[in-house]
Design a protein around this motif. Sequence first.
Motif, short mmCIF file in Angstrom:
data_model
loop_
_atom_site.label_atom_id
_atom_site.label_comp_id
_atom_site.label_asym_id
_atom_site.label_seq_id
_atom_site.Cartn_x
_atom_site.Cartn_y
_atom_site.Cartn_z
N ARG A 79 15.31 18.13 -24.43
CA ARG A 79 14.81 16.95 -25.13
C ARG A 79 14.34 17.41 -26.52
N VAL A 80 15.04 16.95 -27.55
CA VAL A 80 14.70 17.34 -28.92
C VAL A 80 13.98 16.18 -29.59
N PRO A 81 12.73 16.38 -30.01
CA PRO A 81 11.99 15.28 -30.62
C PRO A 81 12.55 14.89 -31.99
N ASP A 82 12.27 13.67 -32.39
CA ASP A 82 12.62 13.15 -33.71
C ASP A 82 14.13 13.12 -33.96
N THR A 84 17.84 10.75 -33.00
CA THR A 84 18.30 9.48 -32.46
C THR A 84 18.77 9.66 -31.02
N GLU A 85 19.44 10.76 -30.74
CA GLU A 85 19.85 11.10 -29.37
C GLU A 85 18.81 12.07 -28.84
N ALA A 86 18.03 11.65 -27.85
CA ALA A 86 16.88 12.43 -27.39
C ALA A 86 17.26 13.76 -26.77
N SER A 95 27.47 20.90 -21.87
CA SER A 95 26.90 19.84 -21.04
C SER A 95 26.88 18.50 -21.75
N ARG A 96 27.54 18.39 -22.88
CA ARG A 96 27.48 17.15 -23.67
C ARG A 96 28.07 15.95 -22.94
N ASP A 104 22.92 10.32 -17.85
CA ASP A 104 22.17 9.89 -19.03
C ASP A 104 21.06 8.92 -18.63
N GLU A 105 21.33 8.03 -17.70
CA GLU A 105 20.30 7.12 -17.20
C GLU A 105 19.16 7.90 -16.54
#
Length: 155
Positions: A79-82, A84-86, A95-96, A104-105
């Motif tokens: 989880r990368v802050p700031d 658009t894609e968290a 793993s994209r 994703d849900e």
Amino acid sequence: MTWLWIVLGLLAVVGSITWILPSPMERRQGERRMAALRLGMKVRILSVDNWVAERLDVVLLSQYLIWTDKKPRHVTLWRVPDRTEAWASPPEANSRDLLAGEFDELLRALPNDIVGVGADSGCVWVALDDAKADIEPDTIKPLLDQILATLLRQG
């Protein structure tokens, strides 16, 4: 003058004992980790690689994991802050494709304290800073089971 030396001596003794005792944050970490062990999870201290350290501004995280005899696919997402894609996947993790659909849900439903999710070598894990997190091990265990089940369906 004697009283001054007695007070200073007592302060030195009390200060030494206080310095040795764990802080409230360290006690909370220890209690969480013991609770995780009682629930059948393992806890490791994860030294993150450069890719993660640059994006999350951390060097060490706690990794709560469960072992399985099943073979979930290898996954590493952070989880990368700031952004658009968290959630993001390091380039070597491949793993994209999990950033869409059912997984994703699941990622979107995870508590904000969880900053990493993965599976490798027969284990499924989540990473968090358990000194600051408000999430408890009895909440983490069902999340790990759910991550494992979802990864096995994604095959």
